[in-house]
Design an enzyme around this catalytic site. Sequence first.
Site, mmCIF file in Angstrom:
data_model
loop_
_atom_site.group_PDB
_atom_site.id
_atom_site.type_symbol
_atom_site.label_atom_id
_atom_site.label_comp_id
_atom_site.label_asym_id
_atom_site.label_seq_id
_atom_site.Cartn_x
_atom_site.Cartn_y
_atom_site.Cartn_z
ATOM 1 N N SER A 69 47.618 47.200 162.146
ATOM 2 C CA SER A 69 47.431 47.353 163.596
ATOM 3 C C SER A 69 48.016 46.146 164.375
ATOM 4 C CB SER A 69 46.045 47.716 164.163
ATOM 5 O OG SER A 69 45.634 48.885 163.448
HETATM 6 N N1 SAH Z 1 42.852 48.219 159.789
HETATM 7 C C1 SAH Z 1 43.857 48.246 159.034
HETATM 8 C C2 SAH Z 1 44.928 49.171 159.572
HETATM 9 C C3 SAH Z 1 45.401 50.237 158.448
HETATM 10 S S1 SAH Z 1 46.298 51.556 158.783
HETATM 11 C C4 SAH Z 1 44.393 46.579 159.053
HETATM 12 O O1 SAH Z 1 43.796 45.848 159.803
HETATM 13 O O2 SAH Z 1 45.383 46.393 158.465
HETATM 14 C C5 SAH Z 1 45.077 52.880 158.176
HETATM 15 C C6 SAH Z 1 44.903 52.801 156.885
HETATM 16 O O3 SAH Z 1 43.847 53.937 156.673
HETATM 17 C C7 SAH Z 1 45.872 53.040 155.769
HETATM 18 O O4 SAH Z 1 45.679 51.965 155.062
HETATM 19 C C8 SAH Z 1 45.477 54.187 155.155
HETATM 20 O O5 SAH Z 1 45.670 54.481 153.897
HETATM 21 C C9 SAH Z 1 44.042 54.372 155.393
HETATM 22 N N2 SAH Z 1 43.526 55.804 155.442
HETATM 23 C C10 SAH Z 1 43.764 56.872 155.669
HETATM 24 N N3 SAH Z 1 42.973 57.762 155.381
HETATM 25 C C11 SAH Z 1 42.001 57.294 154.916
HETATM 26 C C12 SAH Z 1 40.782 57.896 154.284
HETATM 27 N N4 SAH Z 1 40.115 59.105 154.246
HETATM 28 N N5 SAH Z 1 39.921 56.923 153.906
HETATM 29 C C13 SAH Z 1 40.100 55.789 153.664
HETATM 30 N N6 SAH Z 1 41.331 55.095 154.147
HETATM 31 C C14 SAH Z 1 42.121 55.879 154.744
#
Ligand code: SAH
Length: 216
Positions: A60
Site C-alpha cells: 500500500s
Molecule cells: N498490507 C499489505 C498490502 C498487501 S495487498 C502490505 O503492507 O504490503 C493485499 C494482500 O491481501 C495481497 O497480498 C493478497 O494476496 C492478500 N489477500 C487477498 N485475499 C486474501 C485472503 N482471503 N486472506 C489473506 N490474504 C488475502
Amino acid sequence: MVISKMIPIVERLMNEGYIKNNKVAEALLKVPREKFVPKELRDYAYIDTPLNIGYGQTISAIHMVAIMCEALDLKEGHKVLEVGTGSGYHAAVVAEIVGKNGQVVTIERIPKLAEKAENVLRELGYDNVIVICGDGTLGYEPLAPYDRIYITAAGPDIPKPLIEQLKDNGKLVAPVGQYIQNLIVVEKKGKKLIRRNIGEVAFVPLVGEEGWHIEE
Ligand code: SAH
C-alpha cells in the site's frame, strides 16, 4: 533510529491532516520500507505510492497505511488482526504502535508472500507479529478475540467471521466494493454495529470463502 528519507513524507501527511496521532508518525519514521519492496524497486521505497510486490499484489501507499492506522485508533497493548499481509510493511507499522505488550496476527493467502514477509519481519526483530498462511476472510479463531481488525484487500462486504472475532467496543477497518470501493470503519457496541464510510479507495481483491470467489 529515524529513517531520514521518511521525514518529509510524514511531515506532509501531518500538515495535510492525514496523521494526527504522534504514535503513527513515529512508527512510520521507524520502519524501513525499502526492506519490504522487491530489490529492483528500492529506489522508489520512499515515494508515497503503491508498488508491485509480485503475484499481482501491491504494498500500500504510505498515506493509505497512515489513514488506516488513524482510523483504527490503535493503542499500546492492542491485539490486532490484519487480513492481507502482502509485504508485511503495514503489519510492521502496526507492531511499532501496539508495542511489545501488543500483538499483530497477520494472514496472507499466497504462501510465497507469507514466507517472504515472515522472513523480513524476523530479520527486523518484529517478534510481536505472527504470520499465518490461509484464508483471512475466516479470521483466525485460535487467537481471537481482537481489539482491532483491518483488511488490506477489498471484498464484497465485511466478512462475518471477522465481526464475530472482534471484541466488544472493538474497531474494524476495511475497503468494500469492486470497481468503486469505500473504506468502511465498523465499531462493535454489544449487538450493534456502527458503520461509517471514510472515503473512496483502490485495493486489490479480497479472495476467499467470505470474499470474491476466483477460479484458480
Ligand atoms: N498490507 C499489505 C498490502 C498487501 S495487498 C502490505 O503492507 O504490503 C493485499 C494482500 O491481501 C495481497 O497480498 C493478497 O494476496 C492478500 N489477500 C487477498 N485475499 C486474501 C485472503 N482471503 N486472506 C489473506 N490474504 C488475502
